[in-house]
Design a protein around this motif. Structure first.
Motif: not given
Length: 246
Positions: A60-62, A108-109, A138-142, A235-237
């Motif tokens: 997962r991102p982050g 991940h992304s 800003t891209y949802g990777i909080l 950006i797609n991930r």
């Protein structure tokens, strides 16, 4: 026989054209054997040990962010030898100083963020990490869970770096000594950074090159196809591909 082919590849780093005559095998057969065992490219091997480098990707991102610094010679005003030619710049090996390109890549992304600085001091590294985390948010990777770096002093010893990690609630992780492949995703990003930004065209000033970094990052994150992502851009991930909310 396949074991002997693999041992020659791993122990002596020989290619099919040299392994074939040693073992009395056609070169094409050696190549197929190496490909079957994942040894057909030297880039797949850890050079000192000859072991296949294990490829991995976080779920997962982050979950893991790779951080590194790339050192670049500054461009003199009016351009250097890439603009005027080698003959016109006999002292081209001399430099007007260095830029330090700080980069962070989400495992991940592959979403990437970079800044140009005049040093790689601990306070600079720590402040960069904070801004990189804000960019990813800003891209949802909080949340960044872990940050992987090499063994440079600012990442190993500095209180500023440790505090930056603590502020983010992230754990710091160091690569194995003399094994840059451990941080391979940001190392590969650095190569792309050089090919598609730093050395893409002759720049007439250092400021011109620095200004071009923004466009490179946008293209890399939003448009450039990534083979490891099935031909899609990073950006797609991410969780918030449009970047419309925090």
């Amino acid at each position: 026989m396949e074991d002997r082919v693999c041992r020659l590849r791993q122990d002596r780093k020989l290619g099919p054209a040299r392994i074939g005559p040693i073992l009395g095998l056609p070169v094409s057969t050696v190549h197929r054997v190496l490909a079957r065992h994942g040894l057909n490219r030297l880039a797949f091997l850890d050079r000192p040990t000859g072991q296949v480098i294990r490829r991995y990707e976080r779920n997962r991102p982050g979950e893991l962010v790779h951080v590194d610094v790339k050192k670049l010679g500054r461009i003199p005003d009016g351009g250097g030898w890439r603009v005027h030619g080698r003959a016109a710049c006999p002292d081209r090996r001399r430099t007007t100083g260095f830029d330090y390109i700080h980069s962070a890549v989400d495992d991940h992304s592959r979403l990437a963020y970079s800044e140009v600085h005049s040093d790689e001091k601990a306070t600079t590294c720590a402040a960069f990490l904070q801004r990189a985390a804000a960019f990813f948010a800003t891209y949802g990777i909080l949340r960044i869970e872990r940050v992987l770096t090499d063994n440079a002093w600012p990442y190993r010893k500095s209180l500023a770096w440790r505090q930056a990690l603590a502020d983010l609630g992230a754990a710091g992780k160091l690569t194995r000594i003399y094994r840059p492949q451990t941080n391979g995703k940001v190392e590969r990003f650095n190569r792309t950074l050089l090919d598609e930004w730093a050395y893409l065209r002759p720049y007439t000033s250092n400021d011109e090159r620095t200004a071009a970094l923004t466009d490179f990052l946008h293209n890399y994150n939003h448009h450039r196809c990534h083979t490891a992502l099935g031909g899609h851009p990073p950006i797609n991930r991410v969780n918030n591909a449009s970047g419309q909310y925090n």
